[in-house]
Design a protein around this motif. Sequence first.
Motif, PDB file in Angstrom:
ATOM      1  N   GLY A  92       0.784  -1.221   0.000  1.00 18.64           N
ATOM      2  CA  GLY A  92       0.000   0.000   0.000  1.00 18.64           C
ATOM      3  C   GLY A  92       0.816   1.271   0.000  1.00 18.64           C
ATOM      4  N   LEU A  93       2.125   1.168   0.228  1.00 22.14           N
ATOM      5  CA  LEU A  93       2.993   2.352   0.201  1.00 22.14           C
ATOM      6  C   LEU A  93       3.280   2.840  -1.215  1.00 22.14           C
ATOM      7  CD1 LEU A  93       5.686   1.490   2.921  1.00 22.14           C
ATOM      8  CD2 LEU A  93       3.872   3.204   3.068  1.00 22.14           C
ATOM      9  N   ASN A  94       2.979   2.033  -2.213  1.00 21.50           N
ATOM     10  CA  ASN A  94       3.295   2.402  -3.593  1.00 21.50           C
ATOM     11  C   ASN A  94       2.722   3.776  -3.948  1.00 21.50           C
ATOM     12  OD1 ASN A  94       4.519   1.760  -6.092  1.00 21.50           O
ATOM     13  ND2 ASN A  94       2.543   1.176  -6.949  1.00 21.50           N
ATOM     14  N   THR A  95       3.566   4.653  -4.454  1.00 21.77           N
ATOM     15  CA  THR A  95       3.292   6.040  -4.885  1.00 21.77           C
ATOM     16  C   THR A  95       3.091   7.015  -3.741  1.00 21.77           C
ATOM     17  OG1 THR A  95       0.863   6.030  -5.095  1.00 21.77           O
ATOM     18  CG2 THR A  95       2.118   5.152  -6.961  1.00 21.77           C
ATOM     19  N   LEU A  96       3.180   6.588  -2.489  1.00 24.18           N
ATOM     20  CA  LEU A  96       2.902   7.486  -1.367  1.00 24.18           C
ATOM     21  C   LEU A  96       4.142   8.225  -0.858  1.00 24.18           C
ATOM     22  CD1 LEU A  96       0.254   5.461   0.668  1.00 24.18           C
ATOM     23  CD2 LEU A  96      -0.062   7.121  -1.172  1.00 24.18           C
ATOM     24  N   GLY A  97       5.338   7.823  -1.306  1.00 19.41           N
ATOM     25  CA  GLY A  97       6.548   8.581  -0.998  1.00 19.41           C
ATOM     26  C   GLY A  97       6.992   8.540   0.441  1.00 19.41           C
ATOM     27  N   ILE A  98       6.742   7.422   1.124  1.00 13.28           N
ATOM     28  CA  ILE A  98       7.120   7.321   2.535  1.00 13.28           C
ATOM     29  C   ILE A  98       7.353   5.861   2.893  1.00 13.28           C
ATOM     30  CG2 ILE A  98       4.753   7.094   3.416  1.00 13.28           C
ATOM     31  CD1 ILE A  98       5.610   8.957   5.724  1.00 13.28           C
ATOM     32  N   SER A  99       8.230   5.623   3.861  1.00 15.43           N
ATOM     33  CA  SER A  99       8.469   4.280   4.394  1.00 15.43           C
ATOM     34  C   SER A  99       9.118   4.435   5.765  1.00 15.43           C
ATOM     35  CB  SER A  99       9.374   3.456   3.460  1.00 15.43           C
ATOM     36  OG  SER A  99      10.629   4.088   3.288  1.00 15.43           O
ATOM     37  N   LEU A 100       9.359   3.324   6.427  1.00 12.62           N
ATOM     38  CA  LEU A 100      10.016   3.402   7.731  1.00 12.62           C
ATOM     39  C   LEU A 100      10.802   2.130   8.006  1.00 12.62           C
ATOM     40  CD1 LEU A 100       8.282   1.520   9.927  1.00 12.62           C
ATOM     41  CD2 LEU A 100       6.724   3.436   9.828  1.00 12.62           C
ATOM     42  N   ALA A 101      11.526   2.134   9.117  1.00 11.58           N
ATOM     43  CA  ALA A 101      12.296   0.956   9.522  1.00 11.58           C
ATOM     44  C   ALA A 101      12.468   0.973  11.032  1.00 11.58           C
ATOM     45  CB  ALA A 101      13.663   0.944   8.847  1.00 11.58           C
ATOM     46  N   ARG A 102      12.512  -0.223  11.603  1.00 14.74           N
ATOM     47  CA  ARG A 102      12.930  -0.383  12.995  1.00 14.74           C
ATOM     48  C   ARG A 102      14.400  -0.781  12.970  1.00 14.74           C
ATOM     49  NH1 ARG A 102      10.588  -3.571  18.215  1.00 14.74           N
ATOM     50  NH2 ARG A 102      12.616  -4.005  19.187  1.00 14.74           N
ATOM     51  N   ILE A 103      15.196  -0.176  13.859  1.00 17.29           N
ATOM     52  CA  ILE A 103      16.614  -0.521  13.943  1.00 17.29           C
ATOM     53  C   ILE A 103      16.933  -0.926  15.373  1.00 17.29           C
ATOM     54  CG2 ILE A 103      18.962   0.138  13.322  1.00 17.29           C
ATOM     55  CD1 ILE A 103      17.797   2.546  11.846  1.00 17.29           C
ATOM     56  N   ASP A 104      17.450  -2.140  15.536  1.00 23.89           N
ATOM     57  CA  ASP A 104      17.849  -2.654  16.847  1.00 23.89           C
ATOM     58  C   ASP A 104      19.370  -2.688  16.932  1.00 23.89           C
ATOM     59  OD1 ASP A 104      15.352  -3.860  18.375  1.00 23.89           O
ATOM     60  OD2 ASP A 104      15.069  -4.283  16.248  1.00 23.89           O
ATOM     61  N   PHE A 105      19.883  -2.328  18.111  1.00 29.17           N
ATOM     62  CA  PHE A 105      21.323  -2.320  18.352  1.00 29.17           C
ATOM     63  C   PHE A 105      21.636  -3.067  19.640  1.00 29.17           C
ATOM     64  CE2 PHE A 105      20.228   1.522  16.096  1.00 29.17           C
ATOM     65  CZ  PHE A 105      21.250   1.744  15.188  1.00 29.17           C
ATOM     66  N   ALA A 106      22.565  -4.007  19.575  1.00 29.90           N
ATOM     67  CA  ALA A 106      23.137  -4.570  20.789  1.00 29.90           C
ATOM     68  C   ALA A 106      24.147  -3.552  21.338  1.00 29.90           C
ATOM     69  CB  ALA A 106      23.832  -5.893  20.477  1.00 29.90           C
ATOM     70  N   PRO A 107      24.609  -3.694  22.594  1.00 23.53           N
ATOM     71  CA  PRO A 107      25.683  -2.816  23.066  1.00 23.53           C
ATOM     72  C   PRO A 107      26.868  -2.866  22.100  1.00 23.53           C
ATOM     73  CG  PRO A 107      24.753  -4.035  24.899  1.00 23.53           C
ATOM     74  CD  PRO A 107      24.121  -4.600  23.657  1.00 23.53           C
ATOM     75  N   ASN A 108      27.389  -1.692  21.742  1.00 22.93           N
ATOM     76  CA  ASN A 108      28.461  -1.535  20.742  1.00 22.93           C
ATOM     77  C   ASN A 108      28.000  -1.889  19.327  1.00 22.93           C
ATOM     78  OD1 ASN A 108      30.588  -0.699  22.541  1.00 22.93           O
ATOM     79  ND2 ASN A 108      30.679  -2.828  23.254  1.00 22.93           N
TER      80      ASN A 108
END
Length: 229
Positions: A92-108
């Motif tokens: 459903g994002l097609n042509t809407l010009g937006i997206s997102l992401a989750r980013i997980d980090f361990a220590p370091n």
Amino acid sequence: LRGNICKMASYALVFAILALASSQAFAGDPSPLQDFCVADNTSNVFVNGFVCKDPKLVKAEDFFYKGLDMPGNTSNPLGSKVTPVTVVQLAGLNTLGISLARIDFAPNGLNPPHTHPRATEILTVLEGTLYVGFVASNSDAGNKLFTKVLNKGDVFVFPVGLIHFQFNIGHTNVVAIAALSSQNPGVITIANAVFGSKPPISDYVLAKAFQVDKKVIDYVQSQFWMDNN
């Protein structure tokens, strides 16, 4: 009459220049021409984006994605994991010009230097502490580095196309959400692209570019280059 014609021609020229400047300033994902254009991932037609699914076949599920509450697996050499939600995952994002992401980090954990060729990114830290930064493009003053330490609730923006990174400098896991100004922002991880391309870039080229001995390049190219996406 001649004066009026010249004046009109001048106005037309100014208007044309402004229109051209505006088209450049607002360059990005094309604007939608209908309410929605859910991507048809079964189509074999190649276009700039994705072919629209028949609107009569569109369902609420086409605009829905589940799973960003689940932590990404950070047990890798980088200690980070990006969970993207682009048009590939959410049609459903097609042509809407937006997206997102989750980013997980361990220590370091590190999200290594990379760029998004088609998007600006705005990052919000939900838990933990991140050291983030981006590098400006070439100039007479060099490539200026902009950095900041972010804590829970802090926001930082990375301009489109510029090299940037995020590094967990704390002792606990970090969770961040990134919003991007494209349905399909793309990602170029600098180290992977330069040293892990297939086929590899000539070691003579890289040795001259980095002003090091060719053996150094051969060693770096022999390492395992992974993606955290």
